[in-house]
Design an enzyme around this catalytic site. Structure first.
Site, mmCIF file in Angstrom:
data_model
loop_
_atom_site.group_PDB
_atom_site.id
_atom_site.type_symbol
_atom_site.label_atom_id
_atom_site.label_comp_id
_atom_site.label_asym_id
_atom_site.label_seq_id
_atom_site.Cartn_x
_atom_site.Cartn_y
_atom_site.Cartn_z
ATOM 1 N N CYS A 181 0.827 -1.213 0.000
ATOM 2 C CA CYS A 181 0.000 0.000 0.000
ATOM 3 C C CYS A 181 0.864 1.267 0.000
ATOM 4 O O CYS A 181 1.511 1.552 -0.998
ATOM 5 C CB CYS A 181 -0.991 -0.062 1.150
ATOM 6 S SG CYS A 181 -2.397 1.014 0.916
ATOM 7 N N HIS B 123 -3.293 -5.249 1.543
ATOM 8 C CA HIS B 123 -2.662 -5.521 2.849
ATOM 9 C C HIS B 123 -2.770 -6.990 3.261
ATOM 10 O O HIS B 123 -3.669 -7.329 4.033
ATOM 11 C CB HIS B 123 -3.374 -4.709 3.934
ATOM 12 C CG HIS B 123 -3.148 -3.244 3.878
ATOM 13 N ND1 HIS B 123 -2.155 -2.619 4.587
ATOM 14 C CD2 HIS B 123 -3.788 -2.267 3.201
ATOM 15 C CE1 HIS B 123 -2.193 -1.319 4.355
ATOM 16 N NE2 HIS B 123 -3.171 -1.068 3.513
ATOM 17 N N GLU C 105 -1.077 -8.532 5.421
ATOM 18 C CA GLU C 105 -0.795 -8.685 6.861
ATOM 19 C C GLU C 105 -2.063 -8.543 7.705
ATOM 20 O O GLU C 105 -2.061 -8.843 8.886
ATOM 21 C CB GLU C 105 0.277 -7.670 7.303
ATOM 22 C CG GLU C 105 -0.173 -6.231 7.470
ATOM 23 C CD GLU C 105 -0.420 -5.473 6.156
ATOM 24 O OE1 GLU C 105 -0.333 -6.098 5.072
ATOM 25 O OE2 GLU C 105 -0.729 -4.276 6.214
HETATM 26 N N1 GLN Z 1 -3.460 6.486 1.156
HETATM 27 C C1 GLN Z 1 -2.197 6.214 1.771
HETATM 28 C C2 GLN Z 1 -1.079 6.989 1.086
HETATM 29 O O1 GLN Z 1 -1.304 7.534 0.059
HETATM 30 C C3 GLN Z 1 -1.916 4.719 1.730
HETATM 31 C C4 GLN Z 1 -2.931 3.968 2.548
HETATM 32 C C5 GLN Z 1 -2.421 2.713 3.169
HETATM 33 O O2 GLN Z 1 -1.232 2.438 3.213
HETATM 34 N N2 GLN Z 1 -3.327 1.941 3.709
HETATM 35 O O3 GLN Z 1 0.012 7.058 1.581
#
Ligand code: GLN
Length: 194
Positions: free
Chosen positions: A80, A172, A174
């Site tokens: 992410c 994610h 995890e």
């Molecule tokens: N929206 C976050 C970002 O742009 C990422 C979100 C996440 O890691 N769950 O950094």
């Protein structure tokens, strides 16, 4: 020698990754300082807030050494926000990244209406059983370099990719009980260590 895998512990969901790695029997370290990088065989960059994480990375002077290490073959896996940090470019933004994965990402590109969602995705590498992918304000890969391998897609976009020693997921793993993506990363670290 037992593998030791670090989780970047500047910000974000560090503990969940550590727990999953421990379950899989590798040694772990929460990486907070540049010198910690010398103690681990690979690194997970967790989800969180990419702008905050990169700012702290600069503050603790980890940006340059980490980037250099990755360019020399050090295995990393970003989830992410971690994917955003690894990407070459962020769409419509001059946000600083490590620029070690040849993709362009668009931040918060899934779920403008809904913050998060879960969906079963097919990962051919893992066989028949689908992987439950949890997306939370996730980045979307909108451009992909030729050398980037796509390990899974959701709708039209890659969500699990690898380019040599760099892997990333928009979602994610995890936050589920499914350990297959972490196992894949551990195997990758093992292979690259040989
Ligand atoms: N929206 C976050 C970002 O742009 C990422 C979100 C996440 O890691 N769950 O950094």
């Amino acid at each position: 020698m037992k593998l030791k895998i670090g989780v970047l512990g500047l910000q974000g969901d560090v503990r969940e990754h550590i727990e999953m790695l421990q379950l899989l029997g590798v040694e772990t370290l929460v990486v907070k300082l540049p010198e910690d990088l010398q103690l681990v065989d690979g690194l997970i960059i967790p989800g969180g807030e990419s702008t905050t994480m990169i700012r702290i990375m600069k503050e603790v002077e980890m940006y340059e050494p980490l980037k250099e290490k990755i360019n020399k073959g050090f295995p990393v896996y970003g989830t992410c926000a971690g994917m955003i940090l690894l990407a070459n470019r962020v769409k419509d933004s001059d946000q600083l990244t490590l620029q070690v994965l040849d993709v362009e990402v668009e931040r918060n590109a899934y779920g403008r209406q809904i913050e998060s969602f879960e969906v079963d995705i097919n990962v051919p590498e893992f066989g028949e059983k689908p992987f439950r992918a949890v997306f939370i304000r996730a980045p979307k890969i909108v451009e992909l370099g030729n050398n980037v391998e796509v390990l899974a897609k959701y709708e039209d976009a890659p969500v699990f990719v690898r380019e040599n020693n760099v892997m990333a997921t928009s979602f994610h793993p995890e936050l589920t009980k499914d350990t297959r993506i972490h196992e894949y990363f551990i195997k990758m670290v093992e292979e690259l260590k040989r």
